[in-house]
Each structure stands twice: as C-alpha cells, then as structure tokens.
Enzyme design. Structure first.
Site, mmCIF file in Angstrom:
data_model
loop_
_atom_site.group_PDB
_atom_site.id
_atom_site.type_symbol
_atom_site.label_atom_id
_atom_site.label_comp_id
_atom_site.label_asym_id
_atom_site.label_seq_id
_atom_site.Cartn_x
_atom_site.Cartn_y
_atom_site.Cartn_z
ATOM 1 N N GLU A 85 23.078 -97.497 -24.128
ATOM 2 C CA GLU A 85 22.569 -97.160 -25.459
ATOM 3 C C GLU A 85 21.532 -98.171 -25.931
ATOM 4 O O GLU A 85 21.804 -99.384 -25.976
ATOM 5 C CB GLU A 85 23.724 -97.072 -26.464
ATOM 6 C CG GLU A 85 23.245 -96.558 -27.807
ATOM 7 C CD GLU A 85 24.365 -96.189 -28.769
ATOM 8 O OE1 GLU A 85 25.453 -95.799 -28.312
ATOM 9 O OE2 GLU A 85 24.121 -96.304 -29.984
ATOM 10 N N LYS A 280 33.091 -96.333 -34.015
ATOM 11 C CA LYS A 280 32.320 -96.067 -32.794
ATOM 12 C C LYS A 280 31.285 -97.176 -32.598
ATOM 13 O O LYS A 280 31.050 -97.637 -31.484
ATOM 14 C CB LYS A 280 31.648 -94.688 -32.900
ATOM 15 C CG LYS A 280 30.925 -94.226 -31.642
ATOM 16 C CD LYS A 280 29.506 -94.711 -31.518
ATOM 17 C CE LYS A 280 28.853 -94.194 -30.264
ATOM 18 N NZ LYS A 280 27.541 -94.791 -30.013
ATOM 19 N N ASP A 296 39.268 -101.729 -18.172
ATOM 20 C CA ASP A 296 39.440 -100.288 -18.354
ATOM 21 C C ASP A 296 39.091 -99.920 -19.797
ATOM 22 O O ASP A 296 39.902 -100.076 -20.708
ATOM 23 C CB ASP A 296 40.907 -99.950 -18.020
ATOM 24 C CG ASP A 296 41.218 -98.478 -18.140
ATOM 25 O OD1 ASP A 296 40.436 -97.745 -18.763
ATOM 26 O OD2 ASP A 296 42.270 -98.070 -17.615
ATOM 27 N N HIS A 393 16.260 -98.083 -33.972
ATOM 28 C CA HIS A 393 16.651 -97.194 -32.884
ATOM 29 C C HIS A 393 15.439 -96.527 -32.253
ATOM 30 O O HIS A 393 15.334 -96.459 -31.044
ATOM 31 C CB HIS A 393 17.536 -96.068 -33.443
ATOM 32 C CG HIS A 393 18.969 -96.240 -33.098
ATOM 33 N ND1 HIS A 393 19.525 -95.707 -31.981
ATOM 34 C CD2 HIS A 393 19.964 -96.888 -33.724
ATOM 35 C CE1 HIS A 393 20.796 -96.021 -31.924
ATOM 36 N NE2 HIS A 393 21.093 -96.747 -32.980
HETATM 37 C C1 MEV Z 1 25.473 -95.700 -33.147
HETATM 38 O O1 MEV Z 1 25.786 -95.728 -31.785
HETATM 39 C C2 MEV Z 1 26.462 -96.501 -33.944
HETATM 40 C C3 MEV Z 1 26.319 -96.426 -35.456
HETATM 41 O O2 MEV Z 1 26.296 -95.069 -35.876
HETATM 42 C C4 MEV Z 1 27.498 -97.148 -36.032
HETATM 43 C C5 MEV Z 1 27.651 -97.013 -37.520
HETATM 44 O O3 MEV Z 1 27.229 -95.985 -38.089
HETATM 45 O O4 MEV Z 1 28.239 -97.927 -38.129
HETATM 46 C C6 MEV Z 1 25.023 -97.043 -35.903
#
Ligand code: MEV
Length: 438
Positions: A85, A280, A296, A393
């Site tokens: 990513e 996430k 793992d 990003h």
């Molecule tokens: C993207 O991989 C992760 C984010 O969406 C985490 C978040 O929103 O805190 C940027």
C-alpha cells in the site's frame, strides 16, 4: 469444458504450469514467462520458497521497505515493513520523526500468556466430571512432558489447565482451557501438540475413571486447537507531549488540532463504521511489520479485531486525552508473535528484518509492532483531521498509475511536476500522458 484433475500435487512444477496454461490461460506464453520471471535465480533459494507451501508455481513479490527514526523506549530503531500500500511507509516514517523529537514511544509488554482449548461434549453428571478433572489434572500435565521439555528449559511451558462448563451456551459442551508461556516462539505448533496430547489423555483417563458410568467414560472430544484470541498477551504503547508542541506542518493551531484529533478518536470509539477503518489503518502498520518479520498476520488480525469488541461492540483500539495541557495517545493490543521458529529461521529477508531490529525477543517484537500500529494511526488521523488523506495518497498513487501506463522517466518527471498543482485521477493521468506523447 474443464475436467477435474487428479494427482495435481504430484506433478512437477513445470507440469503444473503447463496444465494451468492449457486449462485456464489459453496457452499464454506471456503468463508462463511472467511466472518464471519471478523465480529466484539461485535454485536453492527458489526451492526454499517453494517448500514454504504447496503447489508453488512462482514467487509473489511485495515491497520490503524501511521506516527509520523510531525512538522506542529511548532506543533509535529502523522498522522493516512489507506492504503493497502506497503511503503506509511514508506515513510511518513521518510519525516516527514527529515523535522522535517529542520523547518517542513508551511501550510495555503487560503479559505473554497464550491459550488453547480442548473442546469436548459430556452428557453425564457435572460433579463427577469436576472430580474426574481434578483427579486427572496432573496426568494431563505429565502426559505432555516430552513435548514441553525444551520449552521448560527456556522458561516456558504449560501454565495451567482449567475445566470450563459451557453448557449454558451449548448442551453438553465443556472445554479444557489451557494456558501456555511460549517465550520467543509464537508457539502454535507447540500449543497444538500439547492440546492434542491433552485430548488423548483426557479420553484415556475417562475410560479408566472409576467414578464414571459406561456412557460417561466416553466423553467426546470434538477438537483441540489454540486460540488466536490472546487477551492475556498484551502490549501497551503510548506517546505524549504538551499540546503546545503538537505543531509541525498543521494548517490549524495546536489547540484546534488536539481537539479535532480527540474528537476523531472518540468517533472511532463510539461508531463501529468508523472504528473498522480506523483500526484498519492501525493494521496497515502492524501487518507490515508482522509480515516482514515472518509472523502470521492472519492470526494477529483475528486476535486484534476480537479484542476491539471485547466489551460488546466494535470500537477503536487507540485512545487519546488532553489533561493539564498534555496530549496523550495510546493503544493496548494483544499480539502473539515469535522471533524463533517457523519462517523466522527460514526466509532470508525475514532474517535480515530481524537483524535490522537487532535480533529482538518476542517481547521486544511485540513492542515494535505495537509502535508501528500507533504511529500509523497517528499519521492517518493527523492527515484526516487536517489536509485529508487523498493529497498524500494520490502523490504515491500517481507513481503506480504512471508505472501501469509504462511512463518513461522523462514523462514521469514532467507529470510529477504537473500533478503538484492538479488532481490525480486515473483519467487525468492518462489524458496528460497522451498529451505529452502527442
Ligand atoms: C487506509 O489504508 C487507511 C485509512 O483509511 C485509515 C483511517 O481512515 O484512519 C487512512
């Protein structure tokens, strides 16, 4: 029409590829070329990778990067990260640098107990089962002494076995809840071997237990397996600084930033839709280090998400406060990791990763991984409450789009410049490429 294949696993690698090409890839020479392109030129290294799993045809590369400047309990570390990513490693590095000048990350392993269960069904008298368990507990522990011998020498082993009555949840359902200390190994094989032996011993002991009637002697073991939920294998990480020092490149004041940051964390605490994405982002950091160090990540993911809903609803793993002008940001997570055994001794890049981390113990690796998670979350939430994440990003994403469009170095240079002032989308990049190509 495609017919099922028998004996596939017995075929040689080349034969498997040929079958695949004929059956699914219209005999594409290009696919074959790509599969082979990723073979390691050193046959021994290639074989090593092939033997990690089954039916291997090729290797699947992921970037292996590094986030430097992590000050962890006073020690400066560079953290290896494996992730596909974009922005993840850049964000980790930025957060590391930010906290490096503000006291760094303070992290502490709270406990290291792992667990597993022998799940069984018993439809007899509960009291008799309790008596039986108390009478057999020692035999159960003795029965694994050859399995636990080396682990005991290293200071680990079986900690305890409890009989748990789960009949309120499911008729006749009981379990042996077993706890373990596995020191520097993740311990999955060790725990599962112990559990399977406990299950055999449990069945044998039941047959010879005088207090049971014939039916009770045949308690039925359903399964024996470790749990990836490890709420007693916890690590806590924290950063803090005066609100007045929160500033770096924020477009808003420190006070407004701190307030927005706190509210963002509170939203993730109360709103599961947000909490899942919030967590996430934490896992972006955690998984990348877990993967780079040969652990793992599925086990880690499962355990951490279960922990995120331990109080009945899914919530944020991180928390923040401002008290007396001091900003604090922390996280407590379960992590079952190893720095010996499994892939850690086999994968050449994993060995390098562990060397970069100065050959950590499993406890130290728990600390490092937790730090990566908190750093990642700090960077994400900081971006979200200030400039938004798309700006950063899309810059990284631009490179991916340019590469997918086979842009030359000159084209890249020109378009990177162009997109400092324009919004990156697939179509705008394609349009601009076409413009300069014509
Ligand atoms: C993207 O991989 C992760 C984010 O969406 C985490 C978040 O929103 O805190 C940027």
């Amino acid at each position: 029409m495609i017919t099922p294949i028998t004996g596939f696993s017995k075929l040689k690698k080349e034969e498997k590829i040929d079958w695949l090409l004929k059956t699914y890839l219209q005999d594409s020479e290009n696919s074959k070329k790509i599969l082979k392109q990723y073979w390691n030129e050193d046959d021994a290294v290639q074989q090593l990778h092939e033997e990690f799993t089954e039916n291997t045809l090729s290797n699947f590369y992921l970037p292996f990067g590094i986030a430097p400047n992590f000050l962890i309990n006073g020690k400066l570390m560079a953290i290896p990260m494996t992730t596909e990513e974009s922005s993840v490693i850049a964000a980790a590095s930025k957060a590391a640098k930010f906290w490096q000048t503000r006291g760094g990350f303070k992290v502490e392993v709270l406990n290291t107990t792992k667990n597993g269960q022998v799940h069984f069904v018993f439809n007899g008298d509960k009291d008799k089962l309790k008596n039986f368990f108390n009478a057999s507990k020692e035999s159960l522990i003795d029965s694994v002494s050859s399995i636990t011998k080396n682990m005991r020498k290293r200071g680990g082993g079986v900690l305890d076995i409890e009989l748990l009555d789960k009949t309120k949840l499911l008729e006749g359902y009981y379990q042996l809840h077993c706890t373990f200390e596995t020191k520097d190994s993740m311990g999955a094989n060790f725990i599962n071997s112990c559990l399977e032996k406990f299950a055999d011993t449990l069945k044998e002991e039941a047959v010879s237990f005088q207090g049971f009637n014939t039916e009770e002697k045949h308690l039925e073991v359903i399964m024996s397996i470790l749990s990836n939920y490890v709420p007693e294998c916890l690590v806590r990480v924290e950063v803090s600084c005066p609100v007045s020092e929160l500033y770096d490149d924020n477009p808003i004041t420190n006070e407004v930033f701190a307030e927005k940051f706190l509210t963002a964390i509170k939203i993730a605490e109360v709103e599961p839709y947000r909490a899942v994405t919030h967590n996430k982002g934490i896992m972006n950091g955690i998984d990348a280090v877990v993967l780079a160090t040969g652990n793992d990540f599925r086990a880690v993911e499962a355990g951490i998400h279960a922990y995120a809903c331990k109080d009945g609803s899914y919530t944020s793993l991180t928390h923040a406060s401002v008290e007396n002008g001091e900003f604090k940001f922390w996280m407590e997570i379960p992590l079952a990791l190893g720095t010996v055994g499994g892939l850690t001794n086999l994968h050449p890049l994993v060995k390098v990763a562990l060397e970069i981390l100065q050959k950590p113990s499993a406890r130290e690796l728990m600390e490092i991984v937790a730090v990566a998670g908190l750093a990642q979350n700090f960077a994400a939430v900081k971006s979200l409450v200030t400039n938004g994440i798309q700006q950063g990003h899309m810059k990284m994403h631009l490179m991916n789009i340019l590469n997918s469009q086979k842009a030359t170095p000159t084209e890249k240079q020109e378009l990177i410049q162009y997109f400092t002032k324009h919004t990156v989308t697939h179509s705008t990049v394609a349009e601009q490429l076409e413009r300069i190509r014509n």
